[in-house]
Motif scaffolding. Structure first.
Motif, PDB file in Angstrom:
ATOM      1  N   TYR A 146      -5.185   6.837  -4.902  1.00 42.69           N
ATOM      2  CA  TYR A 146      -6.330   6.979  -5.763  1.00 42.69           C
ATOM      3  C   TYR A 146      -6.383   5.508  -6.806  1.00 42.69           C
ATOM      4  O   TYR A 146      -5.464   4.825  -6.900  1.00 42.69           O
ATOM      5  CB  TYR A 146      -5.843   8.312  -6.972  1.00 42.69           C
ATOM      6  CG  TYR A 146      -5.627   9.284  -6.195  1.00 42.69           C
ATOM      7  CD1 TYR A 146      -5.949   9.797  -5.037  1.00 42.69           C
ATOM      8  CD2 TYR A 146      -4.764  10.232  -6.705  1.00 42.69           C
ATOM      9  CE1 TYR A 146      -5.990  10.984  -4.369  1.00 42.69           C
ATOM     10  CE2 TYR A 146      -4.479  11.547  -6.110  1.00 42.69           C
ATOM     11  CZ  TYR A 146      -5.110  11.719  -4.875  1.00 42.69           C
ATOM     12  OH  TYR A 146      -4.738  12.975  -4.333  1.00 42.69           O
ATOM     13  N   ALA A 147      -7.477   5.474  -7.164  1.00 41.90           N
ATOM     14  CA  ALA A 147      -7.773   4.245  -8.007  1.00 41.90           C
ATOM     15  C   ALA A 147      -7.223   4.371  -9.364  1.00 41.90           C
ATOM     16  O   ALA A 147      -6.984   3.326  -9.929  1.00 41.90           O
ATOM     17  CB  ALA A 147      -9.322   3.824  -8.255  1.00 41.90           C
ATOM     18  N   HIS A 148      -6.829   5.398  -9.714  1.00 45.05           N
ATOM     19  CA  HIS A 148      -6.240   5.627 -11.075  1.00 45.05           C
ATOM     20  C   HIS A 148      -4.831   5.533 -11.133  1.00 45.05           C
ATOM     21  O   HIS A 148      -4.252   5.897 -12.307  1.00 45.05           O
ATOM     22  CB  HIS A 148      -6.929   6.934 -11.755  1.00 45.05           C
ATOM     23  CG  HIS A 148      -6.415   8.015 -10.976  1.00 45.05           C
ATOM     24  ND1 HIS A 148      -7.199   8.688 -10.265  1.00 45.05           N
ATOM     25  CD2 HIS A 148      -5.071   8.908 -10.783  1.00 45.05           C
ATOM     26  CE1 HIS A 148      -6.563   9.781  -9.761  1.00 45.05           C
ATOM     27  NE2 HIS A 148      -5.506   9.745 -10.038  1.00 45.05           N
ATOM     28  N   GLY A 149      -3.918   5.578 -10.102  1.00 51.66           N
ATOM     29  CA  GLY A 149      -2.382   5.639  -9.998  1.00 51.66           C
ATOM     30  C   GLY A 149      -1.899   4.920  -8.948  1.00 51.66           C
ATOM     31  O   GLY A 149      -2.450   4.891  -7.835  1.00 51.66           O
ATOM     32  N   VAL A 177      -0.606  11.131  -9.108  1.00 53.69           N
ATOM     33  CA  VAL A 177      -0.488   9.905  -8.068  1.00 53.69           C
ATOM     34  C   VAL A 177      -0.177  10.246  -7.009  1.00 53.69           C
ATOM     35  O   VAL A 177       0.825  11.148  -6.719  1.00 53.69           O
ATOM     36  CB  VAL A 177       0.332   8.718  -8.761  1.00 53.69           C
ATOM     37  CG1 VAL A 177       0.348   7.527  -7.872  1.00 53.69           C
ATOM     38  CG2 VAL A 177      -0.086   8.483 -10.217  1.00 53.69           C
ATOM     39  N   ASN A 178      -0.754   9.533  -6.022  1.00 52.81           N
ATOM     40  CA  ASN A 178      -0.482   9.927  -4.563  1.00 52.81           C
ATOM     41  C   ASN A 178      -0.334   8.709  -3.662  1.00 52.81           C
ATOM     42  O   ASN A 178      -0.702   7.622  -3.925  1.00 52.81           O
ATOM     43  CB  ASN A 178      -1.684  10.763  -3.885  1.00 52.81           C
ATOM     44  CG  ASN A 178      -1.332  11.454  -2.373  1.00 52.81           C
ATOM     45  OD1 ASN A 178      -1.595  10.318  -1.512  1.00 52.81           O
ATOM     46  ND2 ASN A 178      -0.778  12.254  -2.318  1.00 52.81           N
ATOM     47  N   LEU A 179       0.898   8.522  -2.764  1.00 55.09           N
ATOM     48  CA  LEU A 179       1.081   7.451  -2.056  1.00 55.09           C
ATOM     49  C   LEU A 179       1.575   8.099  -0.467  1.00 55.09           C
ATOM     50  O   LEU A 179       2.270   8.945  -0.468  1.00 55.09           O
ATOM     51  CB  LEU A 179       2.296   6.793  -2.535  1.00 55.09           C
ATOM     52  CG  LEU A 179       2.734   5.808  -1.826  1.00 55.09           C
ATOM     53  CD1 LEU A 179       1.787   4.486  -1.459  1.00 55.09           C
ATOM     54  CD2 LEU A 179       4.303   4.894  -2.563  1.00 55.09           C
ATOM     55  N   ILE A 180       0.983   7.402   0.376  1.00 57.03           N
ATOM     56  CA  ILE A 180       0.999   7.761   1.792  1.00 57.03           C
ATOM     57  C   ILE A 180       1.894   6.465   2.318  1.00 57.03           C
ATOM     58  O   ILE A 180       0.951   5.650   2.595  1.00 57.03           O
ATOM     59  CB  ILE A 180      -0.003   8.403   2.556  1.00 57.03           C
ATOM     60  CG1 ILE A 180      -0.716   9.556   1.792  1.00 57.03           C
ATOM     61  CG2 ILE A 180       0.225   8.609   4.121  1.00 57.03           C
ATOM     62  CD1 ILE A 180      -1.975  10.132   2.548  1.00 57.03           C
ATOM     63  N   VAL A 181       2.899   6.804   3.266  1.00 61.19           N
ATOM     64  CA  VAL A 181       3.693   5.418   3.333  1.00 61.19           C
ATOM     65  C   VAL A 181       4.310   6.158   4.877  1.00 61.19           C
ATOM     66  O   VAL A 181       4.151   7.123   5.151  1.00 61.19           O
ATOM     67  CB  VAL A 181       4.852   5.298   2.724  1.00 61.19           C
ATOM     68  CG1 VAL A 181       4.242   4.608   1.221  1.00 61.19           C
ATOM     69  CG2 VAL A 181       5.786   6.241   2.354  1.00 61.19           C
ATOM     70  N   GLN A 182       4.591   5.143   5.679  1.00 63.90           N
ATOM     71  CA  GLN A 182       5.507   5.421   6.757  1.00 63.90           C
ATOM     72  C   GLN A 182       6.551   6.235   6.636  1.00 63.90           C
ATOM     73  O   GLN A 182       7.369   5.932   5.575  1.00 63.90           O
ATOM     74  CB  GLN A 182       5.775   4.097   7.715  1.00 63.90           C
ATOM     75  CG  GLN A 182       6.658   4.263   8.961  1.00 63.90           C
ATOM     76  CD  GLN A 182       6.949   2.896   9.268  1.00 63.90           C
ATOM     77  OE1 GLN A 182       6.583   1.797   9.159  1.00 63.90           O
ATOM     78  NE2 GLN A 182       7.967   3.055  10.307  1.00 63.90           N
ATOM     79  N   ASP A 183       6.686   7.244   7.322  1.00 58.54           N
ATOM     80  CA  ASP A 183       7.907   8.098   7.125  1.00 58.54           C
ATOM     81  C   ASP A 183       9.130   7.441   7.988  1.00 58.54           C
ATOM     82  O   ASP A 183       9.444   7.976   9.043  1.00 58.54           O
ATOM     83  CB  ASP A 183       7.296   9.436   8.028  1.00 58.54           C
ATOM     84  CG  ASP A 183       8.160  10.742   7.686  1.00 58.54           C
ATOM     85  OD1 ASP A 183       9.426  10.363   7.235  1.00 58.54           O
ATOM     86  OD2 ASP A 183       7.756  11.770   8.045  1.00 58.54           O
TER      87      ASP A 183
END
Length: 369
Positions: free
Chosen positions: A227-230, A316-322
């Motif tokens: 997200y652009a806010h976090g 806040v959301n973050l998607i990364v390599q697992d």
């Protein structure tokens, strides 16, 4: 803060008044001219540097600096003696064309309060050497630039660059552009502590590694978020791993849709970065610096979703390599493996109040979830 000296001597007559007005308005550090009468009209906020002429015995402007070419070791000795005799102050000009004049420039930078250097050849190796010599001196080093593009290179040499840049502008716009260039910097960001709410294994997707042209510090990384806010502070691969060498230039950033927080409060999608793009390195204390992308690696990998919340309740959301070797930073620059995160853990991040359109902040209604 770097400073600018504006050289009026080659400015066309019809542009001189506008250039002087621009220089005074932009608060440049100094103005160079061969006309004492022009220098006498300048406000005290601007250094007056007289080149190619001797100051009058009486009535010289207060704070006048006399710029003189350094002609060999004997010339440097004369200027040193003049400087030690005090008023008016002295600046030495050295034209570096070979190794002896390079040595002379280094000696001048140590001996005098101001040293102006100009170089015959385009290589910046001689400037690096003079900067290193001047580093132990209280004097200030000023490098002459032929144009704004060269001024930018001069400022960045050896990270530190020369303290000042001398430019003969074509017009008033060049003055403002030079001052803006010298003011370029990256302000500190306010980081916040985010509380992990959940992690989720998402399956296969495309993730991006950002390989930069810079060696990261151990507490540095990039701010990445869905997200652009976090954003969450993703650490670089500076820390040792048991099964592979470190990659101190790399941030395993996240899924290709993600935002990376950059300069001037702007974001970029990871998917649009490429070799030569500018991004922002962020430290655990909020310090920032501009760095350059050397390569982007986009590959399909299992993904992990991290959901966290700020003290104010911003999600806040973050998607990364697992994978265990992907890491984020926590309070105190703690290095946290993403696959070991659990509800209640604390991570560092940044919360922005702006919505975004093509990366720029806009004041409009927008919902991201």
């Amino acid at each position: 803060m770097k400073f600018a000296w504006i050289d009026l001597r080659t400015v066309p007559a019809e542009q001189r008044e506008a250039v002087v007005d621009a220089a005074v308005h932009a608060r440049v550090d100094g103005i160079v001219d061969g006309d004492i009468d022009t220098l006498a009209t300048l406000p005290v906020t601007v250094k007056r540097i007289l080149a190619g002429a001797e100051p009058p015995a009486e009535g010289a402007p207060d704070g006048l600096i006399v710029l003189r070419e350094v002609a060999g070791a004997g010339g440097l000795d004369r200027l040193r003696t003049r400087h030690q005799a005090c008023e008016p102050d002295v600046a030495g000009l050295v034209d570096v064309v070979d190794d002896p004049t390079l040595t002379l420039a280094c000696e001048t930078a140590v001996a005098l309060p101001y040293t102006v250097v100009q170089f015959k050849d385009p290589t910046k190796i001689p400037l690096e050497i003079v900067i290193a010599a001047a580093d132990r001196s209280p004097g200030q080093l000023v490098c002459r630039a032929d144009d704004l593009e060269e001024a930018k290179v001069i400022v960045d040499v050896l990270e530190k660059g020369s303290e000042g840049v001398l430019l003969a502008p074509r017009d008033a716009n060049d003055v403002f552009r030079l001052v803006e260039l010298l003011r370029e910097g990256t302000p500190n960001l306010e980081l916040t502590t985010l509380t992990v709410e959940s992690i989720e294994h998402l399956g296969l997707g495309d993730r991006v590694c950002i390989d930069t042209c810079t060696h990261f510090e151990k507490d540095e990384g990039m701010l990445i978020g869905s997200y652009a806010h976090g954003f969450v502070l993703c650490v670089s691969e500076t820390h040792p791993l048991p099964y592979m060498p470190t990659r101190p230039f790399r941030v395993n950033a996240g899924a290709l849709h993600s935002y990376v927080f950059g300069q001037d409060n702007r974001t970029n999608y990871l998917s649009e970065l490429k070799a030569g793009s500018a991004v922002l390195a962020v430290g655990a204390d909020g310090r920032t610096r501009r760095i350059v992308v050397g390569r982007i690696k986009l590959e399909s990998r299992p993904l992990l979703g991290i959901r966290a919340v700020s003290p104010e309740g911003v999600e806040v959301n973050l998607i990364v390599q697992d994978d265990w070797h992907v890491r984020v930073l926590g309070p105190g620059a703690a290095v946290l493996n993403v696959t070991e995160l659990k509800r209640g853990d604390l991570v560092l991040g940044h919360v922005a109040t702006d919505k975004r359109h093509v990366g720029w902040p806009v004041g409009e209604f927008c919902v991201e979830k």
